[in-house]
Design a protein around this motif. Structure first.
Motif, short mmCIF file in Angstrom:
data_model
loop_
_atom_site.label_atom_id
_atom_site.label_comp_id
_atom_site.label_asym_id
_atom_site.label_seq_id
_atom_site.Cartn_x
_atom_site.Cartn_y
_atom_site.Cartn_z
N SER A 11 -7.32 4.53 1.86
CA SER A 11 -8.63 4.43 1.20
C SER A 11 -9.60 3.62 2.05
O SER A 11 -10.78 3.96 2.17
N TRP A 12 -9.09 2.55 2.64
CA TRP A 12 -9.95 1.72 3.50
C TRP A 12 -10.26 2.44 4.81
O TRP A 12 -11.42 2.48 5.25
N TYR A 15 -2.44 11.12 4.34
CA TYR A 15 -3.09 9.82 4.52
C TYR A 15 -3.65 9.73 5.95
O TYR A 15 -3.48 8.72 6.64
N GLU A 73 -12.87 5.31 4.75
CA GLU A 73 -14.26 4.86 4.54
C GLU A 73 -14.77 4.11 5.77
O GLU A 73 -15.92 4.26 6.16
N HIS A 77 -3.41 2.79 -0.24
CA HIS A 77 -4.38 1.70 -0.22
C HIS A 77 -5.00 1.56 1.17
O HIS A 77 -6.22 1.45 1.31
N VAL A 122 -11.19 1.52 -2.75
CA VAL A 122 -11.18 0.88 -1.42
C VAL A 122 -10.95 -0.62 -1.61
O VAL A 122 -11.66 -1.27 -2.39
N LEU A 132 -6.70 8.77 -4.90
CA LEU A 132 -6.59 7.58 -4.08
C LEU A 132 -7.04 6.35 -4.84
O LEU A 132 -7.95 6.44 -5.69
#
Length: 592
Positions: free
Chosen positions: A513-514, A545, A517, A510, A475, A472
């Motif tokens: 990843s955010w 994802y 978290e 992308h 973030v 990945l």
């Protein structure tokens, strides 16, 4: 020997009440080899039990007969096999009705049925031998619960279906098999799989899970409307299952909706828990599945790994819960909270207090606006629900007390529904039973009965599946903007008994990843405040994802007794998408 081509399996029913015309559409709009129908949601077993109380010969999905009357001749002419769990609580009875229907139509299909899931009469014996049938979520033994069990059905696997098709059956009627077993059993027959071909079986489970809810795989209930260029009624899905267990999800050409990686992802996340999706024949690791858009309306699922199943079977048990009644009062204009409180005081004073009821639930839904443009937008809804094992307490006596507020209550008092009598409700009780205790049988077209032994995996068949490492990007950082989560993530939510799952996924790495978290369990609680202190589990599926949250107990004792306005949590995911967060602008601007 593995067949040379994939098996085309079309599904025409996602629940008891799905579109009647779907069966005929599936057999006339294009080629298929097997037609499956999934009728048995957890609530349906209770509905069928109530039907059987009125007629001992009932207990199955009656609409199946109407659909077979339309398509049986076509299926026989084209060699299309039919596999459905429409048998419910009485698969043998449904086969009898099918025989009568076939005779009237002048047809001679070879009929088989699966049985052995019903363990209701064996509960005292099992308990006496130390099998306590404890609740899966609470650990409470069944003996410590109140209310007599009325249904108890173990989830069977697909090998009875395989046996029936191998014996030449044209129609296989099933009771409470798992939804995916309809596809697993057919694919194993077609491709000649062994019971330890876990990867192939797991791939079939994934395909079966995607198509079991009918048009949902083709754009039904899909969150991103901009992807749905064809807004007609979605078509029903087809799984082309190959010999290695990989599959392509598609639909008949010219039908409505669309099949994309997104629609398939949404369905993979529907009503699941951990990524290791438990089935009687295999544990399918959804965190190993790879999806790709092969062509328009063709999505490939591959790479699904499988592990040996556990030695237990899940049991869907329903108990008598008692009786319930409810009233929804409309509260309009000013002093909403004060009017609602006064209504409750008056109602329960007339009834003799709240303590006489086993349970009282009150919801005040506030959607009123100040200086509203219409009367409706100035109103709120106060719903009061009462439950009791005493029918008289919650029957007309309750409704009459609510009606008595019409002229003596708050200003503008009125209700949304007329007075009603009490209705019975059931309590869902998920539990486990050793697989060896369940006699899974299949009655073949010639009347021969065969027993399907449970899988006993040897130690060398057990394996620790290695989940592929998904690389990945970092973030995203930088300026943020307050915006709805739905701008970057899709959602699909649903019920599993008293529990709820909310699967969230993104369109690219992308955004994922955010999301993975940012959306921690603590953040999820803040996004959905009604969760309170209920247990929440968080699971990661980076290959999709996606993250999946499971909330234990949000629906109480299941949909039959739930008092939530959305009793099956179908809209909870869309609520999550409506909540705002500080999202990196780089994600919001991506794709512009």
């Amino acid at each position: 020997m593995t067949a040379q081509r994939p098996l085309r399996i079309g599904n025409y029913a996602g629940f008891y009440g799905d579109r009647l015309s779907a069966a005929q559409d599936m057999v006339t709009q294009g080629p298929i080899d097997v037609l499956t129908g999934d009728y048995l949601a957890e609530l349906t077993m209770l509905i069928l039990w109530k039907a059987k109380q009125k007629d001992p010969d009932a207990g199955f999905a009656k609409t199946f007969l109407l659909q077979m009357e339309e398509i049986l001749g076509t299926c026989l002419d084209r060699g299309i096999k039919v596999v459905a769990n429409a048998g419910g609580l009485n698969p043998e009875g449904l086969v009898t009705k099918l025989s009568q229907l076939s005779e009237r139509l002048g047809l001679s299909p070879r009929l088989a049925y699966v049985d052995g899931d019903d363990i209701l009469d064996r509960i005292p014996e099992l308990q006496a031998r130390g099998i306590d049938l404890a609740h899966l979520d609470t650990g409470t033994p069944l003996a410590d619960s109140t209310g007599d069990p009325v249904t108890a059905n173990a989830y069977l696997g697909g090998w009875g279906i395989t046996e029936a098709l191998g014996a030449g059956a044209d129609i296989v009627v099933c009771p409470r098999v798992t939804d995916a077993s309809l596809v697993v059993g057919a694919a194993a027959w077609w491709h000649g799989w062994e019971r330890t071909d876990f990867d192939a079986l797991a791939g079939a489970v994934a395909a079966g899970h995607v198509i079991e809810c009918g048009p949902q795989a083709c754009g039904g209930n899909y969150p991103w409307l901009d992807e749905l260029e064809d807004r007609r009624q979605p078509g029903y899905p087809i799984a082309e299952v190959a010999g290695d267990g990989s599959s392509v999800i598609t639909k008949h050409e010219g039908t409505g909706g669309t099949v994309t990686v997104g629609t398939v992802t949404a369905q993979l996340l529907y009503e699941i828990g951990p990524p290791g999706y438990l089935n009687p024949d295999v544990i399918a690791r959804f965190d190993t599945a790879r999806l790709s858009q092969e062509a328009p309306d063709r999505v490939r699922i591959e790479g699904v790994r499988g592990e040996a199943p556990t030695d237990s079977l899940k049991v869907a048990l329903n108990r008598r819960g008692g009786y319930r009644n409810s009233v929804t009062m409309v509260v309009t204009g000013q002093s909403i909270e004060e009017k609602a409180a006064w209504a409750q005081e008056q109602l329960f004073a007339d009834l003799g207090g709240r303590d006489q009821f086993d349970d009282v639930d009150v919801h005040l839904a506030r959607f009123d606006r100040t200086d509203a443009e219409t009367e409706q937008l100035a109103g709120a809804h106060l719903t009061v629900t009462v439950k009791s094992t005493d029918k008289e307490k919650v029957g007309r006596r309750f409704s009459n007390a609510a009606t008595g507020l019409y002229l003596g209550g708050y200003a503008g008092f009125h209700t949304l529904t007329p007075p009603s009598d009490a209705s019975s409700f059931g309590v869902y009780w998920p539990t486990l039973v050793p697989a060896a205790e369940v006699e899974h049988t299949v009655t073949l077209p010639d009347g021969q009965v065969r027993t399907i032994a449970p899988i006993r995996a040897s130690s060398d068949e057990q394996r620790d599946t290695q989940v592929p490492d998904v690389q990945l990007p970092p973030v995203p950082e930088g300026p943020t903007e307050r915006a709805a989560l739905g701008l970057i993530c899709g959602a699909r939510s649903g019920d599993k008994g008293g529990n709820v799952n909310v699967g969230l996924w993104t369109r690219d790495a992308h955004a994922y990843s955010w999301l993975r978290e940012w959306m921690t369990i603590e953040r999820f609680r803040s996004v959905v405040p009604e969760i309170g202190d209920l247990p929440v589990a968080w699971y990661e599926l980076p290959n999709l994802y996606a993250v999946n949250f499971v909330v234990t107990g949000l629906l109480g004792d299941g949909v039959a007794s739930s008092t939530r306005p959305d009793p099956q949590a179908k809209a909870l995911g869309e609520y999550v998408r409506s909540r705002f967060a500080d999202i990196p602008k780089s994600l919001l601007n991506r794709g512009e």
